[in-house]
Design a protein around this motif. Structure first.
Motif, mmCIF file in Angstrom:
data_model
loop_
_atom_site.group_PDB
_atom_site.id
_atom_site.type_symbol
_atom_site.label_atom_id
_atom_site.label_comp_id
_atom_site.label_asym_id
_atom_site.label_seq_id
_atom_site.Cartn_x
_atom_site.Cartn_y
_atom_site.Cartn_z
ATOM 1 N N CYS A 107 0.938 -1.319 -0.175
ATOM 2 C CA CYS A 107 -0.078 0.057 -0.380
ATOM 3 C C CYS A 107 0.874 1.297 0.167
ATOM 4 O O CYS A 107 0.847 2.573 -0.384
ATOM 5 C CB CYS A 107 -1.051 -0.227 1.099
ATOM 6 S SG CYS A 107 -2.442 -0.931 0.884
ATOM 7 N N LYS A 112 -5.613 -7.098 9.700
ATOM 8 C CA LYS A 112 -5.998 -6.621 8.205
ATOM 9 C C LYS A 112 -4.782 -5.695 7.458
ATOM 10 O O LYS A 112 -5.042 -5.003 6.181
ATOM 11 C CB LYS A 112 -7.209 -6.447 8.353
ATOM 12 C CG LYS A 112 -7.830 -6.152 6.656
ATOM 13 C CD LYS A 112 -9.128 -6.444 6.083
ATOM 14 C CE LYS A 112 -9.733 -5.586 6.281
ATOM 15 N NZ LYS A 112 -9.273 -4.260 5.357
ATOM 16 N N ASP A 113 -4.574 -4.633 8.105
ATOM 17 C CA ASP A 113 -3.377 -4.063 8.026
ATOM 18 C C ASP A 113 -2.413 -3.621 8.481
ATOM 19 O O ASP A 113 -1.889 -3.330 9.267
ATOM 20 C CB ASP A 113 -4.051 -2.251 7.825
ATOM 21 C CG ASP A 113 -5.880 -1.737 7.916
ATOM 22 O OD1 ASP A 113 -5.517 -2.031 6.609
ATOM 23 O OD2 ASP A 113 -6.099 -1.849 8.701
ATOM 24 N N GLN A 154 0.690 -1.237 8.406
ATOM 25 C CA GLN A 154 0.601 -0.571 8.947
ATOM 26 C C GLN A 154 0.830 -1.122 10.392
ATOM 27 O O GLN A 154 1.407 -0.601 10.932
ATOM 28 C CB GLN A 154 -0.960 -0.365 9.333
ATOM 29 C CG GLN A 154 -1.405 0.840 10.452
ATOM 30 C CD GLN A 154 -3.134 1.071 9.972
ATOM 31 O OE1 GLN A 154 -3.490 1.653 9.695
ATOM 32 N NE2 GLN A 154 -4.174 0.806 11.410
ATOM 33 N N SER A 205 -14.918 -5.068 6.594
ATOM 34 C CA SER A 205 -13.868 -3.586 6.636
ATOM 35 C C SER A 205 -14.686 -2.654 6.566
ATOM 36 O O SER A 205 -16.262 -3.190 5.534
ATOM 37 C CB SER A 205 -13.243 -4.103 5.334
ATOM 38 O OG SER A 205 -13.246 -2.752 4.543
#
Lengths: 287, 287
Positions: free
Chosen positions: A118, A150-151, A154, A186
């Motif tokens: 990302c 999920k991230d 991050q 999400s």
């Protein structure tokens, strides 16, 4: 449960708690439009921390031009119900002008980890994330902070920032929650049309295929896994692949062969219409 | 007075103080080789804070290639005597590997304020300063931090960072201390030869000339002041001007005419041999 809008009020509320209690402060930063994935973070915080602080803030800094900042879904009433049910003590809901009273001149950047996935598709995104998370950490000063995997990128970025800047906060990564049919939960799933929602199942399916492949092969290259995943996603006529990448985890560095790493992430970002979804799977490999 | 080398020890020592006391924690970050300027910061901290923490750390991140990181003067014994006399409670003296156990991937950058003056002459310098100060702030978590105005641009950068990142720390700027003959105190003055030391007086003299000019003129341009200062510095054959700049303060933005601002900084950096000295004067202007 108390809802707080001002930074000064939140600071004094937490300071007050600290003075009277020796228990830890747990923090779950979110952009709201909460789902069961967020609820699982809040329940984990409830179980581990004395005071549970939830923030709901759609951070303009982490959206690029043309991304969905303006239309990002919001439902405060439902968020507060979910938070209350999960046992949250303080909900921090600042306005944009409370968080950014003047244009910010200060940026927190994490290099290396942010060059792929990302970070490559969304230039500036992780600067926005690192900057707002460091602001929130300074305001809340938690002992633990809970983030969903999920991230996963991050999580890696925040862990690196916490280590490099000596933030002294324990980052607790929490597993992805999925709908019954496998779609990763999400806030953006709400954007999907009925047909897109159905076709979006190729994402979790492709990760399961990759998992089966890893389990049945003693050695493989990242390219083999990437092809397998991409090919399955391509069976959906609506799917437009942004990236499918297999990297070492948590370094997010490329590797040549599964013999060269212990843990991998299979990460993907795929657009269905205007909606960009991400998903990933972290696997142990070797022997 | 206690000398502490490890981050974990310092954290636990300060946590312990916080638990038992309701008084504030004051912090003076330095690079050591302390002089009366530092002592004035420490005395101010002693007067205002319950616990006074001094850090001594020559931060490699804020030195550019070819700058004086390796030869930066050090004298721990004398530093500790001065600290004790000034009433310091805790001296934090980490090693480079304690502060940077692995190469840091995280940078704190402040834009705008860092494009001129030392920011222009020393690329990356203020990223190094902002990053290490944010690390130290996270470790010490002070209520107040004391900085000398000799590094006026540094003070402006730190104030901006604290505001943008919600650090919740009061920054206390403290006046420049000067030797009897006017030279601004600096750890780097020790580098000067006898002749350079004598000629370096042109710096404070040029600022005094500028002050007299401002006091006797109702309006002036920054260029007029810059010329006046540069011309006086040029009377020293050893002085090599890096910059002489007059800007609005604390924004550090250029202005056209003294009517357009309330407060100005006359800032200079000048080399004598290998030694780069800085000095400045902040003045109120206009009615």
């Amino acid at each position: 449960m108390e809802v707080i809008h001002s930074i000064a009020d939140l600071r004094s509320r937490i300071k007050d708690y600290r003075r009277k209690n020796d228990q830890s402060v747990g923090f779950v930063p979110t952009m709201g439009y909460l789902h069961e994935g967020h609820a699982s973070l809040l329940r984990k915080a409830r179980a581990q921390s004395g005071l549970v602080v939830l923030s709901i803030f759609v951070n303009p800094l982490q959206f690029g031009p043309g991304e969905d900042f303006e239309r990002y879904p919001r439902n405060t009433e439902r968020d507060l119900q979910l938070a209350e049910a999960a046992g949250v003590d303080l909900v921090f809901m600042p306005s944009v002008s409370e968080m950014y009273p003047s244009p910010t001149r200060t940026t927190v950047s994490v290099t290396g980890l942010t060059s792929r996935l990302c970070g490559a598709s969304r230039p500036g995104h992780f600067d926005g994330v690192a900057t707002v998370v460091s602001k929130l950490f300074h305001i809340v000063q938690p002992d633990q902070a809970f983030f969903g995997l999920k991230d996963a990128q991050q999580v890696a970025v925040i862990e690196q920032m916490v280590q490099d800047l000596n933030l002294g906060i324990e980052i607790v990564p929490c597993p992805i929650l999925r709908e019954a049919d496998g779609l990763a939960m999400s806030s953006r799933n709400v954007y999907l049309s009925e047909e897109e929602r159905k076709e979006a199942l190729v994402l979790s399916q492709s990760l399961q295929k990759a998992k089966a492949f890893v389990e049945s092969h003693t050695a493989f290259t990242p390219q083999e896994l990437e092809s397998l995943v991409s090919q399955h996603i391509a069976t959906s006529s609506l799917a437009i692949i942004d990236y499918v990448e297999v990297l070492a985890y948590p370094t997010l560095e490329p590797f040549k062969n599964s013999h060269h790493t212990h843990s991998i992430i299979i990460a993907l970002a795929v657009k269905f219409g205007k909606t960009r979804l991400i998903d990933n799977l972290i696997l142990q490999v070797g022997k």
